[in-house]
Design a protein around this motif. Structure first.
Motif, mmCIF file in Angstrom:
data_model
loop_
_atom_site.group_PDB
_atom_site.id
_atom_site.type_symbol
_atom_site.label_atom_id
_atom_site.label_comp_id
_atom_site.label_asym_id
_atom_site.label_seq_id
_atom_site.Cartn_x
_atom_site.Cartn_y
_atom_site.Cartn_z
ATOM 1 N N LYS A 84 -20.468 -111.200 51.102
ATOM 2 C CA LYS A 84 -19.556 -110.088 50.848
ATOM 3 C C LYS A 84 -19.270 -109.267 52.109
ATOM 4 O O LYS A 84 -18.278 -108.544 52.172
ATOM 5 N N PHE A 85 -20.128 -109.387 53.117
ATOM 6 C CA PHE A 85 -19.891 -108.689 54.386
ATOM 7 C C PHE A 85 -18.885 -109.433 55.262
ATOM 8 O O PHE A 85 -18.448 -108.906 56.293
ATOM 9 N N ALA A 86 -18.550 -110.646 54.902
ATOM 10 C CA ALA A 86 -17.607 -111.423 55.715
ATOM 11 C C ALA A 86 -16.278 -110.681 55.837
ATOM 12 O O ALA A 86 -15.766 -110.132 54.855
ATOM 13 N N PHE A 87 -15.749 -110.656 57.049
ATOM 14 C CA PHE A 87 -14.433 -110.079 57.352
ATOM 15 C C PHE A 87 -14.394 -108.558 57.213
ATOM 16 O O PHE A 87 -13.333 -107.972 57.076
ATOM 17 N N LYS A 142 -20.478 -111.045 65.889
ATOM 18 C CA LYS A 142 -20.307 -109.657 66.320
ATOM 19 C C LYS A 142 -20.040 -108.707 65.151
ATOM 20 O O LYS A 142 -19.502 -107.619 65.348
ATOM 21 N N ALA A 143 -20.403 -109.115 63.945
ATOM 22 C CA ALA A 143 -20.148 -108.265 62.785
ATOM 23 C C ALA A 143 -21.040 -107.029 62.807
ATOM 24 O O ALA A 143 -22.165 -107.054 63.312
ATOM 25 N N LYS A 144 -20.525 -105.923 62.261
ATOM 26 C CA LYS A 144 -21.303 -104.702 62.082
ATOM 27 C C LYS A 144 -21.770 -104.647 60.620
ATOM 28 O O LYS A 144 -20.957 -104.738 59.711
ATOM 29 N N TYR A 145 -23.055 -104.512 60.437
ATOM 30 C CA TYR A 145 -23.601 -104.434 59.078
ATOM 31 C C TYR A 145 -23.984 -102.976 58.816
ATOM 32 O O TYR A 145 -25.138 -102.576 58.916
ATOM 33 N N SER A 146 -22.962 -102.192 58.491
ATOM 34 C CA SER A 146 -23.135 -100.744 58.387
ATOM 35 C C SER A 146 -23.675 -100.340 57.018
ATOM 36 O O SER A 146 -23.370 -100.972 55.991
ATOM 37 N N ARG A 147 -24.435 -99.281 57.019
ATOM 38 C CA ARG A 147 -25.023 -98.783 55.787
ATOM 39 C C ARG A 147 -23.938 -98.292 54.825
ATOM 40 O O ARG A 147 -24.018 -98.505 53.623
ATOM 41 N N TYR A 148 -22.920 -97.634 55.352
ATOM 42 C CA TYR A 148 -21.920 -97.060 54.452
ATOM 43 C C TYR A 148 -21.119 -98.151 53.731
ATOM 44 O O TYR A 148 -20.766 -97.995 52.558
ATOM 45 N N GLU A 149 -20.842 -99.274 54.404
ATOM 46 C CA GLU A 149 -20.130 -100.357 53.724
ATOM 47 C C GLU A 149 -21.020 -100.998 52.659
ATOM 48 O O GLU A 149 -20.546 -101.381 51.590
ATOM 49 N N LEU A 150 -22.311 -101.093 52.943
ATOM 50 C CA LEU A 150 -23.246 -101.638 51.967
ATOM 51 C C LEU A 150 -23.329 -100.740 50.744
ATOM 52 O O LEU A 150 -23.264 -101.216 49.600
ATOM 53 N N ASP A 151 -23.439 -99.434 50.956
ATOM 54 C CA ASP A 151 -23.606 -98.489 49.840
ATOM 55 C C ASP A 151 -22.313 -98.256 49.070
ATOM 56 O O ASP A 151 -22.317 -98.207 47.831
ATOM 57 N N GLU A 152 -21.202 -98.103 49.802
ATOM 58 C CA GLU A 152 -19.966 -97.665 49.157
ATOM 59 C C GLU A 152 -19.117 -98.805 48.621
ATOM 60 O O GLU A 152 -18.275 -98.594 47.742
ATOM 61 N N HIS A 153 -19.314 -100.001 49.139
ATOM 62 C CA HIS A 153 -18.425 -101.090 48.729
ATOM 63 C C HIS A 153 -19.185 -102.286 48.165
ATOM 64 O O HIS A 153 -18.973 -102.690 47.027
ATOM 65 N N ILE A 154 -20.108 -102.814 48.940
ATOM 66 C CA ILE A 154 -20.739 -104.077 48.564
ATOM 67 C C ILE A 154 -21.669 -103.915 47.365
ATOM 68 O O ILE A 154 -21.725 -104.778 46.494
ATOM 69 N N SER A 155 -22.391 -102.805 47.288
ATOM 70 C CA SER A 155 -23.287 -102.589 46.146
ATOM 71 C C SER A 155 -22.514 -102.590 44.825
ATOM 72 O O SER A 155 -22.989 -103.116 43.809
ATOM 73 N N ASN A 156 -21.323 -102.024 44.836
ATOM 74 C CA ASN A 156 -20.501 -102.029 43.615
ATOM 75 C C ASN A 156 -20.037 -103.434 43.257
ATOM 76 O O ASN A 156 -19.985 -103.802 42.079
ATOM 77 N N LEU A 157 -19.708 -104.232 44.275
ATOM 78 C CA LEU A 157 -19.297 -105.608 44.012
ATOM 79 C C LEU A 157 -20.444 -106.414 43.395
ATOM 80 O O LEU A 157 -20.221 -107.249 42.508
ATOM 81 N N ILE A 158 -21.665 -106.151 43.836
ATOM 82 C CA ILE A 158 -22.822 -106.839 43.247
ATOM 83 C C ILE A 158 -22.945 -106.493 41.771
ATOM 84 O O ILE A 158 -23.203 -107.363 40.926
ATOM 85 N N LYS A 159 -22.769 -105.224 41.442
ATOM 86 C CA LYS A 159 -22.870 -104.798 40.036
ATOM 87 C C LYS A 159 -21.815 -105.477 39.175
ATOM 88 O O LYS A 159 -22.086 -105.882 38.042
ATOM 89 N N TYR A 160 -20.588 -105.612 39.697
ATOM 90 C CA TYR A 160 -19.539 -106.295 38.938
ATOM 91 C C TYR A 160 -19.936 -107.745 38.665
ATOM 92 O O TYR A 160 -19.759 -108.259 37.551
ATOM 93 N N THR A 161 -20.464 -108.417 39.674
ATOM 94 C CA THR A 161 -20.871 -109.807 39.507
ATOM 95 C C THR A 161 -22.009 -109.917 38.503
ATOM 96 O O THR A 161 -22.034 -110.829 37.671
ATOM 97 N N GLN A 162 -22.963 -109.006 38.568
ATOM 98 C CA GLN A 162 -24.072 -109.010 37.617
ATOM 99 C C GLN A 162 -23.569 -108.824 36.186
ATOM 100 O O GLN A 162 -24.044 -109.496 35.256
ATOM 101 N N ASN A 163 -22.607 -107.937 35.997
ATOM 102 C CA ASN A 163 -22.049 -107.719 34.660
ATOM 103 C C ASN A 163 -21.329 -108.953 34.145
ATOM 104 O O ASN A 163 -21.379 -109.271 32.952
ATOM 105 N N ASP A 164 -20.646 -109.674 35.043
ATOM 106 C CA ASP A 164 -19.980 -110.912 34.641
ATOM 107 C C ASP A 164 -20.998 -111.942 34.147
ATOM 108 O O ASP A 164 -20.759 -112.655 33.164
ATOM 109 N N ILE A 165 -22.130 -112.027 34.833
ATOM 110 C CA ILE A 165 -23.161 -112.979 34.422
ATOM 111 C C ILE A 165 -23.748 -112.591 33.074
ATOM 112 O O ILE A 165 -23.964 -113.447 32.200
#
Length: 465
Positions: A84-87, A142-165
């Protein structure tokens, strides 16, 4: 609009032009015995293994296949998060800039992960190969793995995927069957369970450490379709030179591959979303590695379940067996990995009693195959279908990319399909019978999801777990 008569008169001339154009783009040609554009040419540039299929056409794809699927996670969810951090943002480009540049070029970017690999893919006009080669190299190095992208965007995407399962009992049952079959490694879930304490493991520094090991040269392969091999070698050599040459020693790095071990057993999961049962056995390794068993591919097609003909139930063994049970879905699949496989049948439906009865019919059908009570014509049909699936999977863009990249990473050879087709053609009725007997003699991996008061235990169906 061209009339049909005009198109008919010009068709031979157009076909000749296509052939001439195709031949002029041959570049470093594949083996003459292989269908045009079907087999991959391989090479090494700047220490990075690559494969290219010079398919005629105006568009190309370029992919990075990394040995960093959920099997190799040091902590739950790392493969899913890295995908999910890709791009997102890199040291040179923001996520917004990447989006705008790719849209201006008319390209497409995508990422997905399996139990063994993460795959990043760019699709673009052929002339834009240099830009997308540079972009993919930048994304993995050279990707940046920033805390704010993890907290504000990617964590929500994980929850959506979990709900689908959670909303899909069949998906839950397949995940559960893998856990029962392999425990850790291949048994790791593709997406962490909602009940797992994922947040305590997901830290931006950890994802960065996982990426550093996942995207090291020994763990990646570049797979191209639609470009000239000489051009691919040139741009891979130029832009991927700065990719790390060795995996990091960070505690967050992907785990070293441990040989897969099959255990078998049973798991029961309550759910109000529906009912599903998965009955699984040891299957066949992937095409790209030793241990591939063509007879398992034929057995999977023989059992079947879902029709290949629209609006038709089909004539596979399980399609016939399931016809007595309304509103039931039955399908068979061999999940093939580098050093293991899982042949499983999924039975799902709204009513637990019907799912239970259908599961009993599945086991009885498998016993009939093991006893040799199958018509030669059915085996012949299954052989043709298994061969088609193997050839089609290699030709399919996404499946072929992962298989090819995996072959380069594990053995240095691209996935060449001709040998697989020949192996399937040689499978005999006796081999299929022996494969079915072997399954039943092994411990099953059994998962039931839904109304556990009604759904059966494995032993009630005559299975050993």
């Amino acid at each position: 609009m061209l009339s049909r008569s005009c198109l008919g008169r010009n068709a031979p001339r157009l076909l000749r032009k296509q052939c001439i154009a195709s031949n002029s783009r041959r570049g470093m040609a594949a083996a003459a015995s292989a269908p045009r554009g079907f087999e991959y040419e391989t090479g090494d540039a700047a220490g990075v293994k690559f494969a290219n299929r010079d398919v005629a056409g105006p568009t190309s794809t370029l992919s990075v296949v990394a040995k960093a699927g959920s099997r190799y996670e040091p902590f739950p969810g790392y493969a899913d998060v890295l995908k999910k951090f890709a791009f997102k943002s890199t040291a040179k480009r923001s996520a917004l800039r990447i989006t705008r540049e790719v849209e201006l070029l008319g390209g497409e970017l995508s990422s997905y992960h399996t139990r063994e690999n993460i795959v990043l893919t760019a699709k673009f006009l052929q002339r834009d190969l240099p830009y997308f080669a540079e972009l993919l190299a930048e994304v993995i190095s050279k990707a940046k793995y920033s805390r704010y992208e993890l907290d504000e965007h990617i964590s929500n995407l994980i929850k959506y995927t979990q709900n689908d399962i959670l909303a899909s009992p069949a998906t839950q049952a397949v995940e559960s069957a893998h856990k029962v079959a392999f425990h850790r490694g291949l048994g790791n879930p593709l997406v962490p369970s909602p009940s797992a304490p994922v947040n305590q493991y997901l830290v931006a520094e950890g994802i960065a450490g996982y990426a550093e090991g996942a995207y090291a040269k020994p763990s990646i392969a570049i797979v191209s379709n639609g470009s000239n091999t000489t051009d691919v070698a040139k741009w891979v050599g130029e832009f991927f030179a700065e990719v790390p040459t060795a995996a990091t020693s960070s505690p967050f790095a992907p785990k070293a591959a441990q040989p897969a071990q099959y255990y078998g057993g049973e798991e029961r999961i309550p759910s109000q979303a529906g009912n599903a049962i998965v009955i699984a056995f040891p299957g066949s390794n992937a095409f790209t590695t030793t241990g591939y068993k063509a007879e398992v591919a034929v057995l999977s097609a023989l059992l079947g379940g879902q029709s290949t003909i629209k609006w038709s139930a089909g004539s596979s063994l399980l399609a016939k067996a399931a016809s007595a049970f309304p509103n039931i879905s039955v399908s068979t699949q061999n999940a093939a990995y580098a050093d293991a496989g899982l042949l499983y049948v999924t039975i799902s439906g709204a009513h637990a009693a019907t799912v239970s009865s259908a599961a009993g019919a599945v086991v009885e059908t498998l016993k009939k195959v093991a006893a040799g009570e199958v018509a030669a014509e059915d085996v012949k049909r299954a052989t043709a279908l298994a061969k088609f699936r193997a050839l089609e999977s290699a030709q399919s863009l996404y499946t072929g990319i992962e298989l090819t990249g995996e072959g380069l990473i594990h053995g240095g050879k691209a996935f060449q399909i001709a040998q697989v087709g020949q192996a399937i053609e040689k499978v005999s009725d006796a081999q299929v019978k022996a494969a079915a007997k072997s399954l039943l003699s092994n411990k099953a991996s059994f998962s039931a999801v839904g109304d556990l008061h009604v759904l059966p235990y494995a032993t009630e169906l005559g299975l050993t777990v």
